[in-house]
Design a protein around this motif. Structure first.
Motif, short mmCIF file in Angstrom:
data_model
loop_
_atom_site.label_atom_id
_atom_site.label_comp_id
_atom_site.label_asym_id
_atom_site.label_seq_id
_atom_site.Cartn_x
_atom_site.Cartn_y
_atom_site.Cartn_z
N GLY A 1 0.81 -1.20 0.00
CA GLY A 1 0.00 0.00 0.00
C GLY A 1 0.85 1.25 0.00
N ARG A 2 0.22 2.39 0.24
CA ARG A 2 0.90 3.68 0.18
C ARG A 2 2.01 3.79 1.22
NH1 ARG A 2 -0.52 8.79 2.63
NH2 ARG A 2 0.38 10.55 1.46
N THR A 3 1.78 3.31 2.42
CA THR A 3 2.79 3.40 3.48
C THR A 3 4.05 2.62 3.10
OG1 THR A 3 1.08 3.62 5.18
CG2 THR A 3 3.28 2.94 5.90
N ARG A 4 3.87 1.42 2.58
CA ARG A 4 5.03 0.61 2.19
C ARG A 4 5.78 1.26 1.02
NH1 ARG A 4 6.47 -4.93 2.58
NH2 ARG A 4 7.77 -5.63 0.86
N ASP A 5 5.05 1.83 0.07
CA ASP A 5 5.69 2.49 -1.08
C ASP A 5 6.53 3.67 -0.61
OD1 ASP A 5 4.49 0.67 -2.74
OD2 ASP A 5 2.82 1.98 -3.29
N HIS A 6 6.00 4.46 0.31
CA HIS A 6 6.75 5.61 0.84
C HIS A 6 7.99 5.12 1.60
CE1 HIS A 6 4.08 9.36 0.58
NE2 HIS A 6 3.55 8.45 -0.24
N ALA A 7 7.84 4.04 2.34
CA ALA A 7 8.97 3.52 3.11
C ALA A 7 10.08 3.01 2.19
CB ALA A 7 8.50 2.40 4.04
N ILE A 8 9.69 2.34 1.11
CA ILE A 8 10.69 1.84 0.15
C ILE A 8 11.40 3.01 -0.53
CG2 ILE A 8 10.98 0.60 -2.02
CD1 ILE A 8 8.73 -1.26 -1.12
N ALA A 9 10.65 4.03 -0.91
CA ALA A 9 11.25 5.21 -1.54
C ALA A 9 12.20 5.92 -0.58
CB ALA A 9 10.16 6.16 -2.02
N ALA A 10 11.81 6.00 0.70
CA ALA A 10 12.68 6.63 1.70
C ALA A 10 13.99 5.86 1.85
CB ALA A 10 11.96 6.71 3.04
N THR A 11 13.90 4.54 1.80
CA THR A 11 15.10 3.72 1.87
C THR A 11 16.03 4.00 0.69
OG1 THR A 11 13.86 1.97 3.00
CG2 THR A 11 15.97 1.36 2.01
N ALA A 12 15.44 4.15 -0.51
CA ALA A 12 16.25 4.44 -1.69
C ALA A 12 16.97 5.78 -1.55
CB ALA A 12 15.36 4.45 -2.94
N PHE A 13 16.27 6.80 -1.07
CA PHE A 13 16.90 8.11 -0.89
C PHE A 13 17.93 8.07 0.24
CE2 PHE A 13 13.35 9.70 -3.42
CZ PHE A 13 13.99 10.66 -4.19
N SER A 14 17.72 7.22 1.23
CA SER A 14 18.72 7.05 2.29
C SER A 14 20.01 6.46 1.72
CB SER A 14 18.17 6.15 3.39
OG SER A 14 19.11 5.96 4.42
N CYS A 15 19.87 5.52 0.81
CA CYS A 15 21.05 4.94 0.14
C CYS A 15 21.79 6.00 -0.68
CB CYS A 15 20.63 3.77 -0.74
SG CYS A 15 19.99 2.34 0.16
N ILE A 16 21.02 6.85 -1.36
CA ILE A 16 21.63 7.93 -2.15
C ILE A 16 22.42 8.86 -1.24
CG2 ILE A 16 21.15 9.95 -3.57
CD1 ILE A 16 18.74 8.42 -4.71
N ALA A 17 21.83 9.21 -0.10
CA ALA A 17 22.51 10.09 0.86
C ALA A 17 23.78 9.44 1.38
CB ALA A 17 21.57 10.41 2.02
N CYS A 18 23.73 8.14 1.67
CA CYS A 18 24.91 7.43 2.15
C CYS A 18 26.03 7.50 1.14
CB CYS A 18 24.54 5.98 2.45
SG CYS A 18 25.93 4.96 2.98
N VAL A 19 25.72 7.26 -0.12
CA VAL A 19 26.73 7.33 -1.18
C VAL A 19 27.29 8.74 -1.30
CG1 VAL A 19 27.13 7.09 -3.66
CG2 VAL A 19 25.77 5.38 -2.44
N ALA A 20 26.42 9.75 -1.19
CA ALA A 20 26.85 11.14 -1.31
C ALA A 20 27.81 11.52 -0.18
CB ALA A 20 25.64 12.07 -1.31
N TYR A 21 27.49 11.12 1.04
CA TYR A 21 28.38 11.43 2.17
C TYR A 21 29.70 10.66 2.06
CZ TYR A 21 24.72 13.98 4.68
OH TYR A 21 23.77 14.90 5.05
N ALA A 22 29.62 9.39 1.65
CA ALA A 22 30.84 8.60 1.49
C ALA A 22 31.73 9.19 0.40
CB ALA A 22 30.49 7.15 1.16
N THR A 23 31.12 9.72 -0.66
CA THR A 23 31.88 10.37 -1.73
C THR A 23 32.61 11.60 -1.21
OG1 THR A 23 30.28 9.59 -3.37
CG2 THR A 23 31.73 11.39 -4.02
N GLU A 24 31.93 12.38 -0.34
CA GLU A 24 32.61 13.55 0.23
C GLU A 24 33.80 13.14 1.08
OE1 GLU A 24 31.83 17.26 3.34
OE2 GLU A 24 30.11 16.22 2.46
#
Length: 318
Positions: free
Chosen positions: A127-150
């Motif tokens: 449902g909507r809650t699970r979709d939002h949670a999965i999307a949040a996880t994806a953006f969390s991974c992007i943030a992790c890569v961005a900080y590790a790159t810095e």
């Protein structure tokens, strides 16, 4: 006089200016500025998606929400300070603070990217809650890569004069303290070690080594390395050696007394009655014990690497 050549030369005294001073709106379009905008955007989207559907129940959800909000707030402060050219007025050493924070933020986002889907998202219905949670996880991974790159971008290069926290031992201090904090979270219930002197010693080891590593970080962030009664390099070498010895003892005692039946341990997960059911807000005792054993091994390796690298550094007083 013979000359000693090492891989990295660092400074342990104050320098309020940053090696890369931004100080103008144009700086946001430089590679490092764009990277920080990506960090800001990805963490903002992550916690916004979760908050919009209230998908952060229990310890794991609250931890992930805290990680994203904290990273967003501090990244915003760093951008404002650099755009305003306020590095000299910032209370912490600007040579050491940004990379120290970037390393912590990478670890925060990494932990959120692992903990959130494994302990929360998988229990949600479609449902909507699970979709939002999965999307949040994806953006969390992007943030992790961005900080590790810095971190990879701004760390010390061979022959470069820079702050201690930009060197490998400095970054390892961040990893050591972060892993120790995760250990503290898993041993927050005293029943895991109470009334067992060997396990209580392990808890003391985690606390002592965490405090010593945190002191080393704070001395660099506040430019107080000269306040010690002994030379700072000697302090670092002694700290690393002591921590290796302490963690080596914990690496033996913790698994022995937690998983060996002869010492009152539980060797198999299925024998722990609390692990027979999965719950979104609960991590059973056996899993906690195993997690602490794994994290102890990780920190032991980090301290060994810290000891090796610390012995190869030359400190230059500027």
């Amino acid at each position: 006089m013979p000359v000693t050549v090492t891989r990295t030369t660092i400074t342990t005294t104050s320098s309020s200016a940053s090696p890369t001073v931004l100080g103008s709106p144009r700086s946001l379009y430089q590679p490092l500025g764009l990277l920080r905008l990506l960090q800001l955007l990805s963490t903002c989207v992550a916690f916004s998606l979760v908050a919009s559907v209230d998908a952060y129940v229990g310890f794991s959800g609250n931890w992930c929400m805290f990680a994203w909000c904290f990273c967003f707030a501090v990244t915003f402060i760093i951008i404002v300070v650099e755009l305003g050219g306020l590095q000299a007025r910032f209370p912490l050493s600007w040579r050491n603070f940004p990379i120290t924070y970037a390393c912590y933020a990478a670890l925060f986002c990494l932990s959120a990217s692992v903990i959130y889907p494994t302990t929360y998202v998988q229990f949600l219905g479609h449902g909507r809650t699970r979709d939002h949670a999965i999307a949040a996880t994806a953006f969390s991974c992007i943030a992790c890569v961005a900080y590790a790159t810095e971190v990879a971008w701004t760390r010390a290069r061979p022959g470069e004069i820079t702050g201690y926290m930009a060197t490998v031992p400095g970054l390892l201090k961040v990893v050591e303290t972060f892993v120790a904090c995760i250990i503290f979270a898993f041993i927050s219930d005293p029943y895991l070690y109470k009334n067992k002197p060997a396990l209580e010693w392990c808890v003391a080891v985690y606390a002592i080594c965490f405090i010593l590593a945190a002191v080393a970080i704070l001395l660099n962030l506040f430019d107080c390395t000269n306040a010690l009664p002994i030379p700072f390099p000697s302090f670092l070498s002694g700290l690393a050696l002591l921590s290796v010895l302490f963690y080596a003892s914990a690496m033996v005692l913790w698994p022995l007394y937690q998983f060996d039946e002869r010492y009152g341990g539980v060797p198999e997960r299925r024998r722990d009655s609390g692990c027979r059911s999965s719950h979104i807000q609960y991590v059973c005792g056996w899993d906690r014990r195993l997690a602490v054993a794994i994290l102890t091994a990780i920190n032991l390796l980090a301290y060994v690497a810290d000891l090796v690298y610390s012995a190869r550094l030359v400190f230059v007083r500027v």
